[in-house]
Write a protein that holds these residues in place. Structure first.
Motif, PDB file in Angstrom:
ATOM      1  N   UNK A  32      82.971   3.126  47.396  1.00 49.12           N
ATOM      2  CA  UNK A  32      82.510   3.425  46.041  1.00 49.12           C
ATOM      3  C   UNK A  32      83.718   3.568  45.127  1.00 49.12           C
ATOM      4  N   UNK A  33      83.721   2.821  44.025  1.00 48.83           N
ATOM      5  CA  UNK A  33      84.890   2.813  43.147  1.00 48.83           C
ATOM      6  C   UNK A  33      85.091   4.132  42.399  1.00 48.83           C
ATOM      7  N   UNK A  34      84.007   4.867  42.085  1.00 44.80           N
ATOM      8  CA  UNK A  34      84.125   6.096  41.305  1.00 44.80           C
ATOM      9  C   UNK A  34      84.372   7.299  42.204  1.00 44.80           C
ATOM     10  N   UNK A  35      84.983   8.349  41.655  1.00 45.11           N
ATOM     11  CA  UNK A  35      85.155   9.577  42.432  1.00 45.11           C
ATOM     12  C   UNK A  35      83.796  10.179  42.802  1.00 45.11           C
ATOM     13  N   UNK A 119      87.889   0.781  44.903  1.00 44.46           N
ATOM     14  CA  UNK A 119      87.221  -0.337  44.252  1.00 44.46           C
ATOM     15  C   UNK A 119      87.460  -1.625  45.021  1.00 44.46           C
ATOM     16  N   UNK A 120      86.383  -2.325  45.309  1.00 43.15           N
ATOM     17  CA  UNK A 120      86.445  -3.626  45.964  1.00 43.15           C
ATOM     18  C   UNK A 120      86.185  -4.692  44.907  1.00 43.15           C
ATOM     19  N   UNK A 121      87.095  -5.603  44.768  1.00 46.74           N
ATOM     20  CA  UNK A 121      86.912  -6.703  43.822  1.00 46.74           C
ATOM     21  C   UNK A 121      86.457  -7.945  44.578  1.00 46.74           C
ATOM     22  N   UNK A 122      86.190  -8.994  43.845  1.00 54.03           N
ATOM     23  CA  UNK A 122      85.777 -10.228  44.497  1.00 54.03           C
ATOM     24  C   UNK A 122      86.878 -10.905  45.275  1.00 54.03           C
TER      25      UNK A 122
END
Length: 403
Positions: A32-35, A119-122
């Motif tokens: 999950x990108x957010x805290x 955060x996972x990007x493409x």
């Protein structure tokens, strides 16, 4: 199986729970990108049918969700200085923060790893047997392969803003306010003992005419509190605590995809599809996606078979909801067609806004036809219920006459 679930919303977390329950040896990580605890969204709604399905698949989660939810069974509509209340199906509301806390705690208790602030990007897709794109409307993984998925994004017409309030609504509440620039309305529903969600929507020309397109969040809240004071009872509206920033008005985006999977990558929840917020089904559909995907993975021997079966099942199940959402959004975008009806008629057609026939029939005629159909249906049900009793009574009288 090693599973990487990108997105720590309800769909991703619930899928991780179901997969661990099916096989504790699965190696599952949710990114999950957010805290943790920073989610935005106030409260979400669901109906009894979802709760029954949660009880079937994981009673522990279901009991925790039910205990943390509030309930209502009435709908109230305010139009100008008139109001009407109707009894309906029982609805449930729960704070999005609380729902995520429940799901996260359950996932951890089963051995799922949760990585917040990751955060996972493409371009950095995790190495796993199955990668689940549960990263929402703006899914980075879906965007990376948009051509393959055949992603179609269609913006809606009306701007809206998602707010909270300390006014606790005792029913699902609609309020329509007429301004010199057109109509503006809100949907309100409780989600805990001290708070409600309040979604405000209006036509683009009303948005511009009221200056909401250029107002700060603080100025927007002040104006909206004034416009809806009669339903808020003087309680404040709550924004995102960025008073000097522009207010976060949005236009809803309907997302569809030609296919939902690519190799070992599969779309889940809002990454795969969206339905207009006015039918209150987003969270329910996301959790049902998770149930279907977990079931397909259990039932099929190979990943391609499982992902194909999941997509086929969910596409078919989504058709009614997607149709209802489309017509519901159109109802609000054509509000002047209905707003001057008598309140009980307007509210009845508000409840019928999912109908594909309604846009093509004069509203008052549709109302009369719907009433007549309802009365006919009630008569048929009464005849079915009383028919055997009447037949027995007549038969008894005939026998008595013979005696």
């Amino acid at each position: 199986m090693k599973v990487a679930c990108v997105g720590g919303g309800p769909a991703g977390l619930y899928l991780s729970i179901l997969l661990k329950l099916q096989d504790p040896s699965h190696d599952i990580t949710v990114f999950e990108r957010d805290p943790e605890g920073s989610t935005y969204g106030w409260g979400v709604t669901y109906w009894r049918g979802l709760l029954d399905r949660l009880h079937t698949h994981d009673p522990v989660t279901a009991r925790a969700v039910e205990e943390a939810s509030v309930r209502w069974s009435d709908g109230v509509a305010h139009v100008r200085d008139l109001s009407t209340r109707h009894r309906g199906d029982q609805g449930h509301g729960i704070g999005r923060h609380r729902l995520l806390e429940i799901l996260a705690a359950r996932a951890r208790s089963l051995g799922v790893r949760l990585e917040h602030g990751h955060e996972i990007t493409g371009h950095d897709i995790p190495d796993a047997d199955l990668v689940v794109a549960a990263d929402g409307v703006r899914s980075a993984l879906r965007t990376r392969y948009a051509d393959h998925f055949g992603t179609d994004v269609r913006p809606g017409g009306n701007p809206y803003i998602w707010l909270g309030t300390t006014k606790v609504f005792d029913a699902f509440t609609f309020a329509f306010v007429e301004t010199e620039h057109g109509w503006i309305w809100c949907y309100g529903y409780g989600y805990d003992a001290g708070h409600s969600t309040c979604v405000v929507e209006c036509a683009p020309e009303t948005h511009r005419g009221l200056g909401l397109d250029r107002a700060t969040e603080a100025d927007s809240l002040a104006l909206l509190e004034k416009l809806f004071a009669h339903v808020l009872d003087g309680r404040p509206l709550i924004g995102r605590s960025q008073a000097d920033a522009p207010a976060p008005w949005l236009t809803f985006r309907t997302i569809t995809n030609r296919t939902w999977h690519r190799g070992n990558l599969v779309l889940l929840g809002d990454a795969a599809h969206t339905t207009h917020y006015s039918i209150g089904a987003g969270t329910t559909l996301a959790l049902e996606d998770a149930i279907a995907l977990a079931g397909a993975l259990r039932a099929h021997d190979t990943l391609p078979q499982a992902l194909t079966a999941y997509e086929r099942e969910r596409r078919a199940a989504l058709l009614p909801a997607q149709s209802a959402a489309r017509y519901s959004a159109q109802w609000y975008e054509n509000l002047p067609r209905y707003i001057d009806l008598p309140p009980e008629q307007m509210f009845a057609l508000l409840g019928q806004r999912h109908s594909p026939l309604l846009p093509h029939v004069p509203p008052q005629l549709y109302y009369r036809l719907d009433r007549a159909a309802g009365q006919l249906g009630a008569l048929r049900r009464l005849k079915r219920r009383l028919g055997p009793r009447v037949a027995r009574a007549l038969h008894a009288r005939r026998l008595a006459g013979r005696g």
